[in-house]
Scaffold this motif. Sequence first.
Motif, PDB file in Angstrom:
ATOM      1  N   LEU A  75      10.953  -1.208  11.422  1.00  0.00           N
ATOM      2  CA  LEU A  75      12.325  -1.919  10.673  1.00  0.00           C
ATOM      3  C   LEU A  75      12.983  -0.067   9.785  1.00  0.00           C
ATOM      4  CD1 LEU A  75      11.242  -4.767   8.877  1.00  0.00           C
ATOM      5  CD2 LEU A  75      12.718  -4.865  11.099  1.00  0.00           C
ATOM      6  N   GLY A  76      13.673  -0.127   9.744  1.00  0.00           N
ATOM      7  CA  GLY A  76      14.556   1.419   8.930  1.00  0.00           C
ATOM      8  C   GLY A  76      15.239   0.844   7.534  1.00  0.00           C
ATOM      9  N   ILE A  77      14.822   1.926   6.837  1.00  0.00           N
ATOM     10  CA  ILE A  77      15.091   1.385   5.048  1.00  0.00           C
ATOM     11  C   ILE A  77      16.700   0.510   5.208  1.00  0.00           C
ATOM     12  CG2 ILE A  77      16.181   2.260   3.174  1.00  0.00           C
ATOM     13  CD1 ILE A  77      14.165   4.631   3.928  1.00  0.00           C
ATOM     14  N   ARG A  98       5.022   8.700   7.019  1.00  0.00           N
ATOM     15  CA  ARG A  98       6.011   8.288   6.795  1.00  0.00           C
ATOM     16  C   ARG A  98       5.678   9.424   5.107  1.00  0.00           C
ATOM     17  NH1 ARG A  98       7.042   2.416   5.869  1.00  0.00           N
ATOM     18  NH2 ARG A  98       7.963   1.745   7.722  1.00  0.00           N
ATOM     19  N   ARG A  99       5.071   9.861   4.585  1.00  0.00           N
ATOM     20  CA  ARG A  99       4.164  10.301   3.261  1.00  0.00           C
ATOM     21  C   ARG A  99       4.239  11.988   3.391  1.00  0.00           C
ATOM     22  NH1 ARG A  99       2.374   7.782  -1.469  1.00  0.00           N
ATOM     23  NH2 ARG A  99       4.682   7.725  -0.599  1.00  0.00           N
ATOM     24  N   PRO A 132       0.671  -1.408   0.144  1.00  0.00           N
ATOM     25  CA  PRO A 132       0.051   0.139   0.369  1.00  0.00           C
ATOM     26  C   PRO A 132       0.818   1.621  -0.015  1.00  0.00           C
ATOM     27  CG  PRO A 132       0.225  -1.010   2.476  1.00  0.00           C
ATOM     28  CD  PRO A 132       0.586  -1.593   1.150  1.00  0.00           C
ATOM     29  N   ALA A 133      -0.279   2.471   0.286  1.00  0.00           N
ATOM     30  CA  ALA A 133       0.456   3.699  -0.412  1.00  0.00           C
ATOM     31  C   ALA A 133       1.761   3.747   1.297  1.00  0.00           C
ATOM     32  CB  ALA A 133      -0.176   5.351  -0.064  1.00  0.00           C
ATOM     33  N   GLY A 134       3.244   3.510   0.984  1.00  0.00           N
ATOM     34  CA  GLY A 134       3.884   4.566   2.016  1.00  0.00           C
ATOM     35  C   GLY A 134       4.473   3.476   2.648  1.00  0.00           C
ATOM     36  N   ALA A 135       4.228   2.261   2.332  1.00  0.00           N
ATOM     37  CA  ALA A 135       5.054   0.676   2.992  1.00  0.00           C
ATOM     38  C   ALA A 135       6.301   1.336   2.080  1.00  0.00           C
ATOM     39  CB  ALA A 135       4.110   0.390   1.975  1.00  0.00           C
ATOM     40  N   GLY A 136       6.348   1.512   1.480  1.00  0.00           N
ATOM     41  CA  GLY A 136       8.866   1.880   1.275  1.00  0.00           C
ATOM     42  C   GLY A 136       8.462   0.570  -0.008  1.00  0.00           C
ATOM     43  N   LYS A 137       8.134   0.882  -0.762  1.00  0.00           N
ATOM     44  CA  LYS A 137       7.953   0.363  -1.881  1.00  0.00           C
ATOM     45  C   LYS A 137       9.565   0.708  -2.779  1.00  0.00           C
ATOM     46  CE  LYS A 137       4.325   0.711  -3.749  1.00  0.00           C
ATOM     47  NZ  LYS A 137       4.163   1.122  -2.369  1.00  0.00           N
ATOM     48  N   SER A 138       8.486   2.075  -3.220  1.00  0.00           N
ATOM     49  CA  SER A 138       9.787   3.085  -4.178  1.00  0.00           C
ATOM     50  C   SER A 138      11.028   2.572  -4.054  1.00  0.00           C
ATOM     51  CB  SER A 138       9.007   4.169  -4.744  1.00  0.00           C
ATOM     52  OG  SER A 138       7.169   4.160  -4.719  1.00  0.00           O
ATOM     53  N   THR A 139      11.258   3.509  -2.479  1.00  0.00           N
ATOM     54  CA  THR A 139      12.528   3.613  -1.873  1.00  0.00           C
ATOM     55  C   THR A 139      13.719   1.817  -1.449  1.00  0.00           C
ATOM     56  OG1 THR A 139      11.644   5.447   0.213  1.00  0.00           O
ATOM     57  CG2 THR A 139      13.477   4.445   0.353  1.00  0.00           C
ATOM     58  N   GLU A 197       7.596  13.361   4.235  1.00  0.00           N
ATOM     59  CA  GLU A 197       8.200  13.213   2.871  1.00  0.00           C
ATOM     60  C   GLU A 197       7.746  14.696   2.481  1.00  0.00           C
ATOM     61  OE1 GLU A 197       6.418  10.328   0.187  1.00  0.00           O
ATOM     62  OE2 GLU A 197       8.984   9.915  -1.173  1.00  0.00           O
TER      63      GLU A 197
END
Length: 228
Positions: free
Chosen positions: A211-213, A160-161, A12-19, A164
Amino acid sequence: MREPGCIAIDGPAGAGKSTIGEHLARRLGYLYCDTGAMYRAIAWLALQKGIDLNDGPTLGKLAEQNTILISKPQIADGRQYTVIIQGHDITWDIRSTQVGRAVSPVSSHPQVRSILIAQQRAIGLQGHIVMVGRDIGSVVMPDADLKIYLTASLRERARRRHTEMVERMGEHNPALPSLEEVMSDVERRDNTDRKNMQPAKDAIIIETDNLGIEQVLDKICHYVEGNK
Ligand SMILES: Nc1ncnc2c1ncn2[C@@H]1O[C@H](COP(=O)(O)OP(=O)(O)O)[C@@H](O)[C@H]1O
Ligand SMILES: Nc1ccn([C@@H]2O[C@H](COP(=O)(O)OP(=O)(O)O)[C@@H](O)[C@H]2O)c(=O)n1
């Protein structure tokens, strides 16, 4: 086991997929494809042309008749890639609140999905690719060697969003939405996306609230190693 050819990262949005997806692609020397940017580009064009967001046939034609060019960033302004449609660089325009509110209704139409999914499959066939979105592991690339489903609580994803947006827009920008507004936008998008966002049965689900990136990346690389 052979090196994974295609890695699907959904959530979902903001889960971290793109990063995570971009960092992983860079670490592995893979191609990176953010399928959300494609849906956002069509939503942006629909808004520009004043097309009814409920008009699936017309939106499908818009997707069919317009090429979305996604290329390596030519400008060092923090972008992951450059998105061009009808000659317009819309890389940052597709991140606007307006597009964020339009993209889910636009992407809910089968006429739009069939066009973009065909394009995404063609990109995926190149191999050695990290593809991120909602339905990559379940629909677009069901034979992906590794499927990750990232998730986090609504509150964490909205935080997170919002963070950002503060970084991108500046904390005193009058156009900056409040955390509460961002949370309701994310929740609305979750609800509209739900139909196309079911994790693939063989996806590895990673809860990222605490969890961090780098920790998420290390977890996924552990699975990549295990997949070799
Ligand atoms: N595990 C994490 N912990 C903290 N912040 C994260 C994490 N993953 C991503 N972020 C941050 O959250 C924001 C949204 O991440 P993004 O990759 O755009 O999510 P998505 O693509 O799933 O919408 C970005 O600013 C990113 O740096
Ligand atoms: N594979 C995909 C990717 C995105 N989308 C749609 O496009 C929207 C934007 O995707 P995105 O990945 O840019 O959104 P974020 O998760 O980054 O906020 C999502 O909310 C979905 O409505 C989709 O339907 N299928």
